[in-house]
Structure formats: C-alpha cells, structure tokens
Design an enzyme around this catalytic site. Structure first.
Site, mmCIF file in Angstrom:
data_model
loop_
_atom_site.group_PDB
_atom_site.id
_atom_site.type_symbol
_atom_site.label_atom_id
_atom_site.label_comp_id
_atom_site.label_asym_id
_atom_site.label_seq_id
_atom_site.Cartn_x
_atom_site.Cartn_y
_atom_site.Cartn_z
ATOM 1 N N ASN A 167 5.588 -2.303 1.796
ATOM 2 C CA ASN A 167 5.142 -2.896 0.542
ATOM 3 C C ASN A 167 4.054 -3.916 0.859
ATOM 4 O O ASN A 167 4.332 -5.075 1.165
ATOM 5 C CB ASN A 167 6.320 -3.552 -0.180
ATOM 6 C CG ASN A 167 7.333 -2.535 -0.653
ATOM 7 O OD1 ASN A 167 7.115 -1.848 -1.653
ATOM 8 N ND2 ASN A 167 8.438 -2.412 0.073
ATOM 9 N N GLU A 168 2.826 -3.453 0.795
ATOM 10 C CA GLU A 168 1.676 -4.260 1.164
ATOM 11 C C GLU A 168 1.321 -5.252 0.056
ATOM 12 O O GLU A 168 1.847 -5.169 -1.070
ATOM 13 C CB GLU A 168 0.483 -3.338 1.446
ATOM 14 C CG GLU A 168 0.686 -2.368 2.609
ATOM 15 C CD GLU A 168 0.518 -3.024 3.976
ATOM 16 O OE1 GLU A 168 0.604 -4.261 4.064
ATOM 17 O OE2 GLU A 168 0.328 -2.288 4.957
#
Length: 645
Positions: A167-168
């Site tokens: 989850n950037e």
C-alpha cells in the site's frame, strides 16, 4: 492491545509524541522471539478450543527471524501448524511462483518447507493471473479471509515510503485487496534481488489498508537505523496518505515492535529532554546543546537562558548552569575535535587533542571495504597522513568485482588481445575467452553470477584503479594490500558462509603492520551490507589479538570513518580533519582514478550524485555545520569517531 511479556528496554514507554503503542527491544533477535512467542500462544490457545488460527504473513528481511523461531518452536517444542491457515500480504505482478524473487519461493524457503502446515492452507496472491481476472480474484481473497473469521494476527514490515504490504503513498485507509503500481523507491529497494531496478515488476497484488485493519492483532516490526526515519513519521507524524503506515494510528489493535536502532529517532530517544527529566551525561549535554543551536539557528556561544527554557532544556540550565558556562564547555569540546594532525601532532600538548602526540610517526592501516571507500570517505585524511610522514598502509578488503559493468570487461579483454598480437604473442586464449564472455553477457539473467574468469578480470580492473589512487595519495607499493577476502565471492553462491578465514587473514595483516591507528568504514548504511561485514571482521580480529595478549595492541586505536552513504552527527564526532580547497581537489583527483565507478556506478544506491560529488558535498556540509555553531569556517571537514574494542 498486543502485549509481549519478554524483556524490553528499561526506558519510558509511550509518550505524548507517540500515537501508537511501541515496544523497543535491545535487538531484533530478542524482538523476533517475542513476536514468535505471541504467535505460538495464539495457535496453542486456538488448538485447545478446536479452532483454526488465521495468520497474516509478510515477506522481506524483517520477519525472517520470527520465522526461524517459529521453525525452532515446531521442531524443538512441538508447535503444530496443522490447524493454521495463512494469508500473505502481497506478491509482485506478474510473477511466477517458482521464480527466485517470488514470495511463494520466499515463504517456502523461510517457513513453510520446515513446518507441518497443510499446503492447502497456504494463501499467497497469484502473480500469474491474467490482468482482467485480478479484480475478481482479489474479492475472492478477501472473502476467504472473512469466511474464516478474519485474521487473528497480522505481521507487518514497513517500507521506506511508509508502505505496509504494498500500500504505497496515496492508498486509502479503507482500501481492499487489489492491484497497485509500485513506488520508484520501493522498486529501487528491491533492485538488488532482481539484478537492477529495470527488472523489478512495476505492479503488485496487495491486501489493502482496510483489509489489514480487520485483523484482531497487528504487529509492525522494524529493524536497524535505515528504518528509523520512516518509523518516526509513522509513530509520531500526522495521519496522511503520504505515509500509509500512519493509518495504523487509527487502530487500537496495533503495536510497533522495534529494535533500538529503528527507534533511535523517536523523540524519547533522540531528544529525550522534550519528554522527561534526563540524566545529563556529558554526551547528552553535548547532543542537546548542538541540537538547540540548530533549532534556534544560533552559534553555541550566543545561546541564552531563554533559549534553553523555551526549548525543553530548563532542567539542564538549572542543574548544570549558568548556561553560558555550559555553552563555553561544549564549544571547547567541539573545538578540540578539530585537528590538522590526524596522526597526532609531534612535540605538542595532546591533552586536548583527539590523537596522541607519540609516537611521532605512527603505523597506520586504512581498511577499505571496496577498492574506493578509502579515497571517497577519508581521502583528504589519507593524503594528510602520508604527507606528514606516517607509515600508512591501505588494505582493500574485497575485490569489488560485483560493481563493474560487463562492457568494461570486454574493453579490457580486447586490449589484452590486441596487445598480445602487437607483441607477436599467441592471443588465441584471450580471443576464446572474449567470445565466451560476449555470449554469456548476451544471455545473462538478472543477478546471474559471473564465471570465475570474468570475476577475476573485474577484480583486476578495480585493483588497478585502487593502486593508482593509493599511489596518488603517496603510498609505496609495498604498503598497498589486496586482501580479497573470501566471504565476498562466497556470498554470491550461499547466504550461509563462515568468516573464520577472513578474520584470520585480517589478524595476520594487523600483526604484520602492528598499527597505532586503524581506520575502518563505519558507514553501515551501505545498502548491500558489505561495510558492516567488513567492520565486523576487523572488530573480531582486533578483539582476538587483544585476548591473545599481543603487546602492541595496547597502543592501537580504532577510528571509524563515513562519507560514502551518510555522515556522523556533529555531537558524535571525535576527530574532525579540515581540508583546504587544494586538498579537496587532490582528494577529487584520487577518486577519479576509479574510472569504472565514474559517471554511473553499477550500484549507485538512493543518491543520484556521483561518488566524488557526494564526498565533496558531505564534507562541505560538515564544515558548514561547524561554522554555524560558531567555529572556524573551513572548505571541508572529514569526520571520525573512536571505537572501543
């Protein structure tokens, strides 16, 4: 709330700065055992009531020791995984499960192949799907977790972008399992495993932040100083999509489990005077005063009692004041770190100098992990020691052959072949090897280890450059040593290697030179770990020699340098060697001898600047920091700390 009942550091727990529960352990091994013990406790409790345990697992270096301990608990203490179902956080896309870099391969090697888990109970995102099938698969992945009652325990690491799972930055707090595009920094961090960033997939399948939040217990682990900066943001920063790990502050089921290094920038460790009353040791006072001067942008001698009181240092002013006396004391201590005589000044009072006056001419060994670390990190001091008449030796610990482009090999082989022909010699062996190398390079896979002949040529290229640099610094050839320690090539074939012969070879060189000064790389931020391994070898060699009673070791001091990747903080520095503009130029020319590393090195790390530019700008930054504190304004300063062995 998660609670690990093993020995933690005896330090203040959560503070007003920390927005999530944090436990700090002496090292990652103790911490990993604590996490594994909690997982084992959950499994055993579930087994007693006939229930299935559902674990969320992570990959990467962070959880490896947790998995080792779980394997030990299985083999030695009978912990069974037959009733355990696992769901991994993520997988690269596209990715074949049998690929070396796949998370299927990782989990099998690090855990699943060594325990009694049912393969049907292992769930890892499928990197082989057609892209149009991914969305449906992700929904089914979530549904399967939910059908089992959700995750009982979720392990997380943290990436340097602040990502959890993949989850950037930009991920939403309610995001579900999905396909994502990987951040450039994430891909750079993975580049070593893939043999270059260009080979790292640009996408991945990951459980979302919202998926992670559903877990009954969440533990985020982080080790070493490389993670300290992002850990501080995640624990103390404002909740932001720029740092997805900050979303964990919204959960009551989260605990951050850290080692001392990863926790080092948290306020209670980095600037504890902002949190609590301190034990004002001399080093703590020095750190605090330097911090205050930077905070209020004043030279040390202009700091006032008001500055102290307004910035959390009233206790120091009261206990150790008046503040002007504190300022003078710290100013003098920093002033005394500065010396133009890194080998000691002969016939001088050395009571306020970082190095001893005697003996006037010292035996010195500069250990260089790679063949250019000496001139990059301490080239000015290296040259100064030689100019001042000390018996300076340099020891290049590794061949550095990994960091040479394949094209350089072909160029040197072409030269050797043409030179042999020009002399009327038989060049057929060169030509055969040249054609073999071209064929190998044309089909070379990422991370493929070079054949021995090619490794030898690459090593000789680095050796020739290192000799040129050391000669330029003023060393005679007999003082230039190429250790080419065995571990460097061994680790290309196996991750489990012995360092015994590396240590013995280093002991032999130390006993030959009998140095009064040893300079070693203390830049453990080296992304490939070579600096830390090389330091550990030197450290063990010195400790063994000391234990064996060699008389000369009593007069041997160990100095650490940095500069290739980052620099010491001002309050840490114990010897500061100033460089004139002319000396900076000489250092630059010594670095230029390393032509294979010029322009675009094979492993540049995060810093896009060339190594010579990094070296000059870092040393000039140190000089400007001294100037801002009210000390002399130099062109550049190389910094060192003394290490007790």
């Amino acid at each position: 709330m998660v609670s690990f009942k093993t020995t933690r550091l005896n330090l203040l727990e959560e503070t007003r700065f920390e927005k999530v529960a944090v436990s700090v352990y002496d090292d990652q091994f103790i911490a990993s055992k604590a996490v594994a013990a909690r997982i084992a406790e959950i499994i055993r409790n579930k087994q007693k009531s006939g229930e299935t345990t559902v674990l969320g697992l992570a990959t990467g270096a962070t959880p490896v020791n947790v998995y080792k301990e779980l394997i030990r608990l299985h083999k030695e203490e009978g912990l069974s995984f037959k009733d355990v179902v696992t769901f991994n956080l993520d997988e690269y896309y596209p990715m074949k499960p049998d690929a070396e870099q796949s998370y299927v391969t990782f989990m099998n090697e690090k855990l699943f192949n060594h325990i009694d888990i049912d393969p049907k109970n292992i769930n890892i995102p499928d990197g082989t799907l057609k892209e149009e099938d991914v969305a449906k698969y992700c929904m089914e992945y979530e549904a399967k977790i939910n059908s089992l009652g959700g995750l009982d325990f979720q392990i997380l690491g943290i990436g340097r972008t602040g990502h959890i799972g993949f989850n950037e930055p930009g991920s939403a707090p309610n995001s579900g399992t999905r396909m994502v595009t990987l951040n450039d920094l994430t891909r750079r961090d993975a580049s070593k495993d893939f043999g270059g960033k260009e080979n790292v997939p640009t996408k991945a399948i990951t459980m979302g932040v919202g998926s992670i939040f559903k877990a009954k217990e969440i533990v985020l682990m982080a080790w070493n100083e490389k993670k300290a900066s992002i850990v501080k943001k995640a624990v103390e920063g404002e909740i932001s999509s720029d740092v997805p790990a900050t979303y964990l502050q919204l959960s009551n089921n989260v605990e951050f489990v850290l080692d001392k290094e990863a926790a080092s920038l948290l306020t209670r460790f980095d600037t504890p005077w902002l949190v609590q009353d301190c034990d004002w040791t001399p080093q703590m006072i020095k750190k605090a005063v330097v911090w205050l001067a930077k905070e209020v942008k004043k030279p040390i001698l202009k700091l006032t009692e008001e500055d102290y009181n307004n910035n959390g240092m009233a206790q120091l002013a009261t206990e150790k004041g008046p503040v002007y006396n504190i300022n003078i004391d710290i100013f003098n201590k920093i002033q005394h770190t500065i010396t133009g005589w890194p080998g000691g000044k002969p016939n001088a009072d050395d009571s306020q100098r970082p190095e001893r006056a005697n003996p006037a001419k010292k035996n010195v060994i500069v250990f260089s992990p790679h063949p250019d670390d000496d001139v990059i990190s301490m080239g000015g001091t290296f040259i100064r020691l030689a100019d001042q008449g000390h018996n300076v030796h340099v020891a290049y610990q590794t061949s550095g052959n990994t960091a040479v482009w394949d094209e350089e090999v072909l160029r040197f082989m072409e030269f050797a072949s043409d030179y042999a022909k020009a002399l009327g010699l038989d060049a057929s062996k060169f030509e055969n090897l040249y054609h073999d190398a071209r064929n190998i390079f044309s089909t070379k896979k990422p991370n493929q280890v070079d054949i021995e002949e090619v490794r030898t040529i690459k090593g000789l290229i680095r050796k020739g450059e290192a000799i040129a640099g050391a000669r330029f610094a003023g060393l005679p050839d007999e003082n230039i040593h190429f250790q080419n320690l065995p571990f460097y090539d061994r680790t290309k074939f196996s991750k489990n290697v012995s360092f015994e012969d590396d240590i013995k070879e280093t002991m032999e060189l130390l006993r030959k030179v009998k140095p009064h000064q040893v300079f070693a790389a203390g830049d453990f931020a080296d992304p490939h770990g070579t600096h830390k391994v090389c330091f550990d070898i030197i450290y063990q060699a010195l400790k063994r020699i000391k234990a064996e009673g060699d008389e000369w070791i009593k007069d041997c001091w160990l100095w650490l340098y940095r500069g290739a990747w980052h620099e010491f903080e001002i309050h840490e520095i114990e010897m500061a060697v100033p460089l004139s503009p002319q000396e900076v130029t000489r250092k630059r020319l010594a670095i230029f001898k390393h032509q294979s590393q010029k322009d675009l090195p094979v492993f540049p790390g995060d810093d896009a600047r060339e190594f010579w530019v990094r070296a000059e700008e870092r040393t000039s930054e140190t000089a400007r920091a001294y100037d801002a504190l009210g000390l002399a304004n130099y062109e550049a300063i190389e910094a060192f700390i003394r290490w007790d062995f």
